[in-house]
Design a protein around this motif. Structure first.
Motif, PDB file in Angstrom:
ATOM      1  N   PRO A 181       0.797  -1.233   0.000  1.00 43.00           N
ATOM      2  CA  PRO A 181       0.000   0.000   0.000  1.00 43.00           C
ATOM      3  C   PRO A 181       0.829   1.281   0.000  1.00 43.00           C
ATOM      4  O   PRO A 181       0.343   2.327  -0.416  1.00 43.00           O
ATOM      5  N   SER A 182       2.080   1.202   0.449  1.00 42.65           N
ATOM      6  CA  SER A 182       2.941   2.394   0.453  1.00 42.65           C
ATOM      7  C   SER A 182       3.613   2.620  -0.898  1.00 42.65           C
ATOM      8  O   SER A 182       4.306   3.610  -1.072  1.00 42.65           O
ATOM      9  N   GLU A 183       3.417   1.680  -1.829  1.00 41.64           N
ATOM     10  CA  GLU A 183       4.022   1.758  -3.168  1.00 41.64           C
ATOM     11  C   GLU A 183       5.546   1.791  -3.104  1.00 41.64           C
ATOM     12  O   GLU A 183       6.209   2.437  -3.918  1.00 41.64           O
ATOM     13  N   ALA A 184       6.137   1.094  -2.132  1.00 44.68           N
ATOM     14  CA  ALA A 184       7.599   1.060  -1.972  1.00 44.68           C
ATOM     15  C   ALA A 184       8.247   0.557  -3.262  1.00 44.68           C
ATOM     16  O   ALA A 184       7.882  -0.495  -3.781  1.00 44.68           O
ATOM     17  N   SER A 185       9.207   1.295  -3.761  1.00 42.81           N
ATOM     18  CA  SER A 185       9.814   0.983  -5.064  1.00 42.81           C
ATOM     19  C   SER A 185      10.626  -0.302  -5.065  1.00 42.81           C
ATOM     20  O   SER A 185      10.893  -0.862  -6.128  1.00 42.81           O
ATOM     21  N   THR A 186      11.007  -0.786  -3.901  1.00 48.92           N
ATOM     22  CA  THR A 186      11.805  -2.012  -3.836  1.00 48.92           C
ATOM     23  C   THR A 186      10.939  -3.259  -3.669  1.00 48.92           C
ATOM     24  O   THR A 186      11.468  -4.363  -3.554  1.00 48.92           O
ATOM     25  N   ARG A 187       9.619  -3.070  -3.688  1.00 48.12           N
ATOM     26  CA  ARG A 187       8.679  -4.193  -3.553  1.00 48.12           C
ATOM     27  C   ARG A 187       7.778  -4.257  -4.786  1.00 48.12           C
ATOM     28  O   ARG A 187       7.583  -3.264  -5.487  1.00 48.12           O
ATOM     29  N   ALA A 188       7.203  -5.424  -5.014  1.00 49.13           N
ATOM     30  CA  ALA A 188       6.335  -5.644  -6.173  1.00 49.13           C
ATOM     31  C   ALA A 188       5.212  -4.609  -6.221  1.00 49.13           C
ATOM     32  O   ALA A 188       4.659  -4.232  -5.196  1.00 49.13           O
ATOM     33  N   PRO A 190      11.783   2.222  -9.450  1.00 45.43           N
ATOM     34  CA  PRO A 190      12.932   2.421  -8.559  1.00 45.43           C
ATOM     35  C   PRO A 190      14.013   3.336  -9.138  1.00 45.43           C
ATOM     36  O   PRO A 190      14.301   3.307 -10.332  1.00 45.43           O
ATOM     37  N   PHE A 191      14.597   4.127  -8.237  1.00 51.45           N
ATOM     38  CA  PHE A 191      15.786   4.899  -8.595  1.00 51.45           C
ATOM     39  C   PHE A 191      16.968   3.944  -8.663  1.00 51.45           C
ATOM     40  O   PHE A 191      16.924   2.837  -8.140  1.00 51.45           O
ATOM     41  N   GLY A 192      18.030   4.370  -9.316  1.00 49.89           N
ATOM     42  CA  GLY A 192      19.237   3.559  -9.390  1.00 49.89           C
ATOM     43  C   GLY A 192      19.634   3.252 -10.813  1.00 49.89           C
ATOM     44  O   GLY A 192      19.142   3.862 -11.767  1.00 49.89           O
ATOM     45  N   LEU A 193      20.545   2.288 -10.948  1.00 46.65           N
ATOM     46  CA  LEU A 193      21.100   1.923 -12.253  1.00 46.65           C
ATOM     47  C   LEU A 193      20.566   0.574 -12.704  1.00 46.65           C
ATOM     48  O   LEU A 193      20.424  -0.351 -11.904  1.00 46.65           O
ATOM     49  N   SER A 194      20.309   0.480 -14.005  1.00 49.82           N
ATOM     50  CA  SER A 194      19.860  -0.769 -14.625  1.00 49.82           C
ATOM     51  C   SER A 194      20.542  -0.914 -15.972  1.00 49.82           C
ATOM     52  O   SER A 194      21.127   0.035 -16.504  1.00 49.82           O
ATOM     53  N   GLY A 244      18.031  -4.497 -12.823  1.00 50.86           N
ATOM     54  CA  GLY A 244      18.642  -3.620 -11.835  1.00 50.86           C
ATOM     55  C   GLY A 244      20.063  -4.040 -11.480  1.00 50.86           C
ATOM     56  O   GLY A 244      20.321  -5.222 -11.246  1.00 50.86           O
ATOM     57  N   VAL A 245      20.971  -3.057 -11.433  1.00 53.74           N
ATOM     58  CA  VAL A 245      22.368  -3.357 -11.108  1.00 53.74           C
ATOM     59  C   VAL A 245      22.912  -2.544  -9.932  1.00 53.74           C
ATOM     60  O   VAL A 245      23.954  -2.887  -9.386  1.00 53.74           O
ATOM     61  N   ALA A 246      22.224  -1.482  -9.508  1.00 55.76           N
ATOM     62  CA  ALA A 246      22.690  -0.673  -8.368  1.00 55.76           C
ATOM     63  C   ALA A 246      21.530   0.151  -7.819  1.00 55.76           C
ATOM     64  O   ALA A 246      20.556   0.427  -8.515  1.00 55.76           O
ATOM     65  N   GLY A 247      21.674   0.551  -6.550  1.00 56.75           N
ATOM     66  CA  GLY A 247      20.659   1.382  -5.911  1.00 56.75           C
ATOM     67  C   GLY A 247      19.363   0.622  -5.667  1.00 56.75           C
ATOM     68  O   GLY A 247      19.359  -0.606  -5.524  1.00 56.75           O
ATOM     69  N   ASP A 248      18.256   1.359  -5.606  1.00 59.06           N
ATOM     70  CA  ASP A 248      16.955   0.734  -5.366  1.00 59.06           C
ATOM     71  C   ASP A 248      16.592  -0.259  -6.463  1.00 59.06           C
ATOM     72  O   ASP A 248      15.874  -1.231  -6.201  1.00 59.06           O
ATOM     73  N   ALA A 249      17.074  -0.034  -7.679  1.00 56.88           N
ATOM     74  CA  ALA A 249      16.792  -0.979  -8.769  1.00 56.88           C
ATOM     75  C   ALA A 249      17.377  -2.357  -8.452  1.00 56.88           C
ATOM     76  O   ALA A 249      16.723  -3.386  -8.678  1.00 56.88           O
ATOM     77  N   LEU A 250      18.580  -2.401  -7.904  1.00 59.72           N
ATOM     78  CA  LEU A 250      19.186  -3.672  -7.513  1.00 59.72           C
ATOM     79  C   LEU A 250      18.470  -4.273  -6.303  1.00 59.72           C
ATOM     80  O   LEU A 250      18.196  -5.474  -6.271  1.00 59.72           O
ATOM     81  N   THR A 251      18.140  -3.440  -5.322  1.00 60.41           N
ATOM     82  CA  THR A 251      17.418  -3.935  -4.141  1.00 60.41           C
ATOM     83  C   THR A 251      16.080  -4.544  -4.555  1.00 60.41           C
ATOM     84  O   THR A 251      15.691  -5.601  -4.050  1.00 60.41           O
ATOM     85  N   ALA A 252      15.376  -3.884  -5.472  1.00 61.37           N
ATOM     86  CA  ALA A 252      14.098  -4.411  -5.964  1.00 61.37           C
ATOM     87  C   ALA A 252      14.303  -5.787  -6.600  1.00 61.37           C
ATOM     88  O   ALA A 252      13.543  -6.726  -6.336  1.00 61.37           O
TER      89      ALA A 252
END
Length: 161
Positions: free
Chosen positions: A51-58, A63-67, A93-101
């Protein structure tokens, strides 16, 4: 080739929802700046436990970061064209929130077009970056040529003030 999205984030009045929108550009070939939209569909995110729309979750925000772009997929049905526009660029995703996601099991993050809303604005997605269809075609055509030639296509999603 490098694709860069510069997003400004702001909170919707009276909610806990954050929205990201801005511009996207590419070098070699030069594309943009063009508008882009990175907000998740709040109802879909909530229905999938985010519900919070967290970028690292489905189903969260883009997400911010590198891909790295890993594939270009051209739409083959009317349903795909409505959702994604004529084409989508699949990202890894390779770095940042993109990798965490990615590490959290999030898949299917893309850059794509798609039908506009009733006000002619870019619509929310399930975590992708939406651009207009002409920009999607320009980016995808250039990315496809780079990938076919064995060259990498980097993507950076950056927050700006």
């Amino acid at each position: 080739m490098r694709i860069v999205a510069h997003l400004r984030s702001w909170q919707r009045p009276g909610t806990t929802d954050w929205v990201g929108a801005g511009t996207i550009t590419a070098d070699e070939p030069s594309i943009g700046p063009a508008r882009c939209y990175a907000d998740a569909d709040g109802a879909a995110a909530a229905a999938h436990g985010n519900p919070s729309e967290a970028s690292t979750r489905a189903y969260g925000d883009h997400p911010f970061g590198l891909s790295e772009a890993v594939a270009v997929v051209w739409s083959s049905t009317e349903a795909e064209r409505r959702s994604y526009g004529p084409v989508r660029i699949r990202l890894d995703g390779v770095a940042g929130d993109a990798l965490t996601a990615k590490q959290n099991g999030r898949t299917g993050i893309c850059i794509h077009g798609g039908a506009l809303n009733d006000r002619g604005e870019l619509r929310a997605t399930n975590g992708c970056l939406r651009v207009d269809d002409d920009t999607a075609v320009a980016l995808a055509s250039a990315a496809e040529a780079e990938l076919k030639a064995g060259r990498s296509v980097g993507y950076s999603c950056e927050e700006v003030d």
